[in-house]
Design a protein around this motif. Structure first.
Motif, PDB file in Angstrom:
ATOM      1  N   VAL A   1       0.865  -1.192   0.000  1.00 11.40           N
ATOM      2  CA  VAL A   1       0.000   0.000   0.000  1.00 11.40           C
ATOM      3  C   VAL A   1       0.901   1.242   0.000  1.00 11.40           C
ATOM      4  O   VAL A   1       2.088   1.148   0.296  1.00 11.40           O
ATOM      5  CB  VAL A   1      -0.950   0.028   1.213  1.00 11.40           C
ATOM      6  CG1 VAL A   1      -2.056  -1.006   1.065  1.00 11.40           C
ATOM      7  CG2 VAL A   1      -0.189  -0.203   2.514  1.00 11.40           C
TER       8      VAL A   1
ATOM      9  N   MET B   1      -2.451   4.662   5.832  1.00 12.90           N
ATOM     10  CA  MET B   1      -3.645   5.300   5.297  1.00 12.90           C
ATOM     11  C   MET B   1      -4.594   5.639   6.452  1.00 12.90           C
ATOM     12  O   MET B   1      -4.471   5.107   7.553  1.00 12.90           O
ATOM     13  CB  MET B   1      -4.366   4.355   4.320  1.00 12.90           C
ATOM     14  CG  MET B   1      -3.452   3.621   3.357  1.00 12.90           C
ATOM     15  SD  MET B   1      -2.792   4.651   2.058  1.00 12.90           S
ATOM     16  CE  MET B   1      -4.188   4.680   0.953  1.00 12.90           C
TER      17      MET B   1
ATOM     18  N   ALA C   1      -7.428   4.645   6.965  1.00 10.08           N
ATOM     19  CA  ALA C   1      -8.049   3.393   7.433  1.00 10.08           C
ATOM     20  C   ALA C   1      -7.468   2.285   6.569  1.00 10.08           C
ATOM     21  O   ALA C   1      -6.819   2.572   5.557  1.00 10.08           O
ATOM     22  CB  ALA C   1      -9.561   3.443   7.279  1.00 10.08           C
ATOM     23  N   ASP C   2      -7.679   1.026   6.969  1.00 10.38           N
ATOM     24  CA  ASP C   2      -7.201  -0.090   6.152  1.00 10.38           C
ATOM     25  C   ASP C   2      -7.838   0.012   4.763  1.00 10.38           C
ATOM     26  O   ASP C   2      -9.063  -0.070   4.637  1.00 10.38           O
ATOM     27  CB  ASP C   2      -7.590  -1.415   6.829  1.00 10.38           C
ATOM     28  CG  ASP C   2      -6.987  -2.616   6.116  1.00 10.38           C
ATOM     29  OD1 ASP C   2      -6.615  -2.498   4.919  1.00 10.38           O
ATOM     30  OD2 ASP C   2      -6.890  -3.682   6.745  1.00 10.38           O
TER      31      ASP C   2
HETATM   32  P1  ADP Z   1       3.978  -6.819   4.532  1.00 15.51           P
HETATM   33  O1  ADP Z   1       3.816  -8.238   4.110  1.00 15.51           O
HETATM   34  O2  ADP Z   1       4.537  -5.946   3.461  1.00 15.51           O
HETATM   35  O3  ADP Z   1       4.692  -6.658   5.856  1.00 15.51           O
HETATM   36  P2  ADP Z   1       1.458  -6.329   5.913  1.00 15.51           P
HETATM   37  O4  ADP Z   1       0.348  -7.246   5.497  1.00 15.51           O
HETATM   38  O5  ADP Z   1       2.149  -6.627   7.188  1.00 15.51           O
HETATM   39  O6  ADP Z   1       2.494  -6.236   4.696  1.00 15.51           O
HETATM   40  O7  ADP Z   1       0.930  -4.836   5.972  1.00 15.51           O
HETATM   41  C1  ADP Z   1       0.300  -4.238   4.860  1.00 15.51           C
HETATM   42  C2  ADP Z   1      -1.204  -4.319   4.983  1.00 15.51           C
HETATM   43  O8  ADP Z   1      -1.630  -3.573   6.143  1.00 15.51           O
HETATM   44  C3  ADP Z   1      -1.946  -3.660   3.857  1.00 15.51           C
HETATM   45  O9  ADP Z   1      -2.149  -4.561   2.790  1.00 15.51           O
HETATM   46  C4  ADP Z   1      -3.263  -3.207   4.504  1.00 15.51           C
HETATM   47  O10 ADP Z   1      -4.354  -4.030   4.148  1.00 15.51           O
HETATM   48  C5  ADP Z   1      -3.010  -3.343   5.996  1.00 15.51           C
HETATM   49  N1  ADP Z   1      -3.417  -2.152   6.751  1.00 15.51           N
HETATM   50  C6  ADP Z   1      -4.184  -2.144   7.873  1.00 15.51           C
HETATM   51  N2  ADP Z   1      -4.403  -0.905   8.315  1.00 15.51           N
HETATM   52  C7  ADP Z   1      -3.741  -0.067   7.466  1.00 15.51           C
HETATM   53  C8  ADP Z   1      -3.583   1.352   7.400  1.00 15.51           C
HETATM   54  N3  ADP Z   1      -4.138   2.178   8.298  1.00 15.51           N
HETATM   55  N4  ADP Z   1      -2.833   1.852   6.406  1.00 15.51           N
HETATM   56  C9  ADP Z   1      -2.252   1.043   5.483  1.00 15.51           C
HETATM   57  N5  ADP Z   1      -2.374  -0.303   5.492  1.00 15.51           N
HETATM   58  C10 ADP Z   1      -3.108  -0.870   6.469  1.00 15.51           C
END
Ligand code: ADP
Ligand code: MG
Length: 396
Positions: free
Chosen positions: A180, A184, A186-187
Motif C-alpha cells: 500500500v 492510510m 483506514a485499512d
Molecule cells: P507486509 O507483508 O509488506 O509486511 P502487511 O500485510 O504486514 O504487509 O501490511 C500491509 C497491509 O496492512 C496492507 O495490505 C493493509 O491491508 C493493511 N493495513 C491495515 N491498516 C492499514 C492502514 N491504516 N494503512 C495502510 N495499510 C493498512
C-alpha cells in the motif's frame, strides 16, 4: 556511511515481477548515493509454499508448544530462502550482494524463542560488507542468542529487524516497503476511499500500530524512535512518497482525526456482584492479571465490572470465573475500533457523535472509552467494515 535500510514485506518478494520492482528500488538507492541494506520477509502470505504460516503448519500443535527452539529454526527458513532468491535477482541486475542471516547481520537476542528481544548488536561483519560496496540482504524476523541458536522476533518481526539495523548502522532512513502507498486513514482493504497520511509522529504511529493497523509493527516504531532514525512506509509497486515518521509528525489543522484502526477477536465480559462472593469479586481483576490475562476497556461500577479480553484467553478466564463462583455474562466476536487523533481530547460531543452515527445504522455500541489521543468503541465483529466506513465518512 550513507546507509539506507530497505525492508520488503512478504508480498513484495512473492513473485518474479515484484522482485524486479524490489531491484528497481535498490537501484534507485544506489543511484542516489546510498549504501542500501536490504531486509526481506518470507515470500508470500498464507498458502504460499515458503510463507511463515505454511512452514508453521508443517508441524503438530503439541510439538510446537513443547519445542519452541525447533519452531524458531523452522520459521527462519522462509527468510533464508528469500535472501538467496533476492540476491539472485540483484545479481541478474548487475548488483553485487550477499545473503546474511539475522545473526550474521549482528542481531543478538535473549532466549525467549518465538518472541525474542534484542540484547546486543555486532555490526562488524555487515559494516565490512558495506565498505566493499556489496549490498547485504538480511533475513528479517530473526536473530541469534549468545549460544548461537537461532531465535525469531515475533509476528511483524521483519519490520523490527529493519529498525534494529537502522539504529545499529546509524542509517539515514529506514524504508519499509509494502503493498500500500503508506499508512492510510483506514485499512484500504476496508475503506476504498482511505487516503495516505503524508507524515506522522513516532508516538502517533505507535498508537496506530498498537491499535491494529497491520502496516507497521509497534516494536519497529519504538526502536526507530529510540534511535531517532526516520521511518518511511512506502509502496514497492508505486512511486508514492509514502508516510514519513519522525519526532515532529504532521499537523493538518482541518482534520481532528488522523485515522481509524481496529482489533478483532475481542470478548466482552461483565461480572456482577453477588452477596455471597463479595471477597472474590473484590479481587477478581488482580487475580486475572496474576494469571497473565490482559484486560482492556475496563469499566468499574459499584456492582459491576466490565472489560474485554483477547479470544485466546477465553477458556482460561472462564475456568477462573467459574471456579470462583462469579456471576458473569460474555459477548464473543467483538471488535475494538480506535479513532485516533492527537487533538481528540476536548472536542465537545465527539463520543456522542460517534455513538449516534453508529446507532442510527443499527450498530450497537457495547462500550466506549477515551484517552488523550484515542476514542475506542466496542461493537460486534459482523458490523466492523460498515462501522469503519461510517466513521471514516464522518471524520476523514
Ligand atoms: P507486509 O507483508 O509488506 O509486511 P502487511 O500485510 O504486514 O504487509 O501490511 C500491509 C497491509 O496492512 C496492507 O495490505 C493493509 O491491508 C493493511 N493495513 C491495515 N491498516 C492499514 C492502514 N491504516 N494503512 C495502510 N495499510 C493498512
Ligand atoms: Mg508486515
Amino acid at each position: 556511511m550513507n546507509i539506507l535500510i530497505q525492508k520488503f514485506g512478504g508480498t513484495s518478494v512473492s513473485s518474479n515481477s515484484r522482485r524486479k520492482q524490489v531491484v528497481s528500488k535498490v537501484k534507485k538507492a544506489l543511484a542516489d548515493g546510498f549504501k542500501p541494506v536490504v531486509v526481506v520477509s518470507a515470500m508470500g502470505r498464507k498458502g504460499a509454499p515458503y510463507a511463515t504460516d505454511t512452514l508453521l503448519s508443517l508441524v503438530d500443535d503439541n510439538f510446537k508448544a513443547d519445542n519452541r527452539q525447533a519452531v524458531d529454526l523452522l520459521l527462519c527458513c522462509g527468510e533464508f530462502i528469500s535472501t538467496v532468491v533476492m540476491c539472485n535477482e540483484l545479481n541478474n541486475a548487475g548488483i553485487k550482494s550477499v545473503p546474511l542471516t539475522g545473526g550474521q547481520a549482528g542481531i543478538i537476542t535473549d532466549d525467549n524463542y518465538n518472541s525474542a528481544e534484542l540484547t546486543d548488536t555486532k555490526p562488524d561483519l555487515i559494516e565490512s560488507i558495506l565498505a566493499k560496496d556489496i549490498v547485504p540482504v538480511v533475513a528479517g524476523f530473526q536473530g541469534i542468542n549468545k549460544d548461537g541458536i537461532l531465535t525469531t522476533l515475533g509476528r511483524g518481526g521483519s519490520d523490527t529487524s529493519a529498525a534494529i539495523l537502522g539504529v545499529m548502522l546509524k542509517a539515514k532512513e529506514i524504508q519499509i516497503y509494502t503493498d500500500v502507498d503508506g499508512i492510510m486513514t483506514a485499512d484500504p482493504r476496508i475503506v476504498h476511499s482511505a487516503e495516505r497520511i503524508p507524515a506522522m509522529s513516532y508516538n502517533e504511529t505507535f498508537q496506530f500500530a498498537e491499535q491494529g493497523a497491520k502496516v507497521i509493527h509497534p516494536r519497529a516504531v519504538e526502536t526507530a524512535m529510540k534511535g531517532n532514525i526516520p521511518l518511511v512506509i512506502k509502496n514497492t509497486m508505486t512511486d508514492s512518497e509514502g508516510t514519513i515518521i519522525n519526532s515532529m509528525g504532521y499537523r493538518d489543522s482541518k482534520k481532528l482525526i488522523t485515522g481509524i484502526t481496529h482489533i478483532a477477536g475481542r470478548v466482552q465480559i461483565s461480572i456482577r456482584l453477588r452477596d455471597n462472593t463479595k471477597e472474590n469479586y473484590k479481587h477478581i481483576l488482580k487475580i486475572l492479571g496474576d494469571n497473565n490475562i490482559s484486560l482492556d476497556l475496563i469499566n468499574i461500577f459499584p456492582n459491576e465490572k466490565i472489560f474485554t479480553i483477547d479470544e485466546k484467553d477465553k477458556d482460561n478466564i472462564l475456568n477462573i470465573l467459574t471456579s470462583m463462583n462469579m456471576n458473569y455474562t460474555m459477548i464473543e466476536k467483538c471488535c475494538k475500533i480506535s479513532i485516533i487523533g492527537s487533538m481528540i481530547r476536548g472536542i465537545p460531543g465527539i463520543v456522542a457523535k460517534i455513538v449516534d452515527a453508529l446507532e442510527e445504522k443499527n450498530i450497537d455500541v457495547l462500550q466506549t472509552a477515551d484517552s488523550h489521543t484515542t476514542i475506542w468503541c466496542l461493537i460486534k465483529e459482523d458490523n466492523v467494515n460498515e462501522a469503519i466506513q461510517i466513521l471514516h465518512d464522518i471524520f476523514l
